[in-house]
Write a protein that holds these residues in place. Structure first.
Motif, short mmCIF file in Angstrom:
data_model
loop_
_atom_site.label_atom_id
_atom_site.label_comp_id
_atom_site.label_asym_id
_atom_site.label_seq_id
_atom_site.Cartn_x
_atom_site.Cartn_y
_atom_site.Cartn_z
N SER A 3 37.75 21.75 36.64
CA SER A 3 38.54 22.99 36.73
C SER A 3 39.94 22.64 37.19
CB SER A 3 37.89 23.98 37.69
OG SER A 3 37.81 23.43 38.98
N VAL A 4 40.87 23.53 36.90
CA VAL A 4 42.27 23.33 37.22
C VAL A 4 42.79 24.58 37.91
CG1 VAL A 4 44.58 22.99 36.22
CG2 VAL A 4 42.61 21.84 35.21
N THR A 5 43.60 24.42 38.93
CA THR A 5 44.23 25.53 39.60
C THR A 5 45.72 25.49 39.28
OG1 THR A 5 42.64 25.43 41.40
CG2 THR A 5 44.70 26.59 41.84
N VAL A 6 46.26 26.61 38.83
CA VAL A 6 47.69 26.69 38.51
C VAL A 6 48.33 27.55 39.59
CG1 VAL A 6 49.41 27.42 36.82
CG2 VAL A 6 47.21 26.51 36.05
N ARG A 7 49.25 26.96 40.32
CA ARG A 7 49.93 27.67 41.39
C ARG A 7 51.32 28.10 40.95
NH1 ARG A 7 47.31 23.42 44.10
NH2 ARG A 7 45.76 24.17 45.56
N LYS A 8 51.84 29.09 41.66
CA LYS A 8 53.21 29.58 41.47
C LYS A 8 53.47 30.09 40.06
CE LYS A 8 54.98 26.65 45.13
NZ LYS A 8 55.96 25.67 45.55
N LEU A 9 52.48 30.75 39.49
CA LEU A 9 52.62 31.39 38.19
C LEU A 9 53.38 32.69 38.42
CD1 LEU A 9 51.61 30.89 35.28
CD2 LEU A 9 49.63 32.29 35.84
N SER A 10 54.39 32.96 37.62
CA SER A 10 55.19 34.18 37.83
C SER A 10 54.34 35.42 37.53
CB SER A 10 56.43 34.17 36.92
OG SER A 10 56.06 34.39 35.58
N ASP A 11 54.72 36.52 38.15
CA ASP A 11 54.02 37.78 37.92
C ASP A 11 54.10 38.18 36.45
OD1 ASP A 11 53.27 38.03 40.57
OD2 ASP A 11 55.02 39.24 41.11
N GLU A 12 55.26 37.94 35.83
CA GLU A 12 55.44 38.28 34.41
C GLU A 12 54.47 37.51 33.52
OE1 GLU A 12 59.48 37.49 33.49
OE2 GLU A 12 60.25 39.12 34.74
N THR A 13 54.35 36.21 33.78
CA THR A 13 53.46 35.37 32.99
C THR A 13 52.01 35.79 33.18
OG1 THR A 13 54.99 33.52 33.11
CG2 THR A 13 52.71 33.00 32.54
N HIS A 14 51.63 36.08 34.43
CA HIS A 14 50.26 36.49 34.71
C HIS A 14 49.96 37.82 34.01
CE1 HIS A 14 46.85 38.02 37.18
NE2 HIS A 14 46.44 36.79 36.92
N ARG A 15 50.89 38.74 34.07
CA ARG A 15 50.71 40.04 33.43
C ARG A 15 50.59 39.87 31.91
NH1 ARG A 15 53.79 42.78 36.51
NH2 ARG A 15 55.73 41.98 35.65
N ALA A 16 51.45 39.01 31.32
CA ALA A 16 51.40 38.76 29.88
C ALA A 16 50.07 38.13 29.47
CB ALA A 16 52.57 37.86 29.47
N LEU A 17 49.55 37.23 30.30
CA LEU A 17 48.25 36.61 30.01
C LEU A 17 47.14 37.65 30.04
CD1 LEU A 17 48.55 33.27 32.00
CD2 LEU A 17 48.19 33.49 29.53
N LYS A 18 47.19 38.57 31.01
CA LYS A 18 46.17 39.60 31.12
C LYS A 18 46.21 40.52 29.90
CE LYS A 18 45.27 41.50 35.12
NZ LYS A 18 45.37 42.12 36.45
N ILE A 19 47.42 40.87 29.44
CA ILE A 19 47.56 41.73 28.26
C ILE A 19 47.06 41.02 27.02
CG2 ILE A 19 49.26 42.82 26.75
CD1 ILE A 19 50.89 43.40 29.35
N ARG A 20 47.45 39.76 26.88
CA ARG A 20 47.01 38.97 25.72
C ARG A 20 45.48 38.85 25.70
NH1 ARG A 20 49.28 33.30 23.35
NH2 ARG A 20 47.33 32.62 22.45
N ALA A 21 44.90 38.60 26.86
CA ALA A 21 43.45 38.47 26.96
C ALA A 21 42.77 39.78 26.55
CB ALA A 21 43.05 38.07 28.37
N ALA A 22 43.31 40.90 27.01
CA ALA A 22 42.73 42.20 26.68
C ALA A 22 42.79 42.45 25.17
CB ALA A 22 43.46 43.31 27.44
N ARG A 23 43.90 42.06 24.54
CA ARG A 23 44.05 42.23 23.09
C ARG A 23 42.99 41.44 22.33
NH1 ARG A 23 49.88 40.69 22.35
NH2 ARG A 23 50.84 42.11 23.78
N HIS A 24 42.63 40.28 22.86
CA HIS A 24 41.65 39.43 22.19
C HIS A 24 40.22 39.66 22.69
CE1 HIS A 24 45.33 36.78 21.47
NE2 HIS A 24 44.94 37.23 20.28
N GLY A 25 40.05 40.62 23.60
CA GLY A 25 38.72 40.94 24.10
C GLY A 25 38.13 39.84 24.98
N ARG A 26 38.99 39.14 25.70
CA ARG A 26 38.52 38.05 26.57
C ARG A 26 38.98 38.30 28.00
NH1 ARG A 26 39.52 34.15 21.81
NH2 ARG A 26 41.76 34.34 22.01
N SER A 27 38.37 37.57 28.91
CA SER A 27 38.85 37.59 30.29
C SER A 27 40.14 36.76 30.34
CB SER A 27 37.81 36.98 31.23
OG SER A 27 37.66 35.59 30.96
#
Length: 79
Positions: A3-27
């Motif tokens: 496993s890998v931990t990614v630190r200091k990810l910007s809020d914008e990037t995290h939000r974009a990842l969550k939206i992208r995941a929702a569009r593809h039906g994934r976590s």
């Protein structure tokens, strides 16, 4: 499994990842795995010869019964 931990990810990037995941039906975690897998294992490229052969087949094939000119040419003179 590693496993890998990614630190200091910007809020914008995290939000974009969550939206992208929702569009593809994934976590979000599954979407990040999908992105990383695609980045390190890109889809195989189509080779030019294969593509040309496929195009030729789609138009009914190509007649390659060509007679080669076997006439011996004169050598080039550089003087």
């Amino acid at each position: 499994m590693p496993s890998v931990t990614v630190r200091k990810l910007s809020d914008e990037t995290h939000r974009a990842l969550k939206i992208r995941a929702a569009r593809h039906g994934r976590s979000t975690e599954s979407e990040i795995r999908h992105i990383l897998d695609a980045a390190v294992n890109p889809a195989p490229r189509i080779k030019l010869g294969s593509l040309l052969a496929e195009i030729g087949q789609s138009v009914g094939g190509v007649d390659l019964d060509i007679t080669r000119d076997k006439t011996i040419g004169e050598p080039v003179s550089f003087e």
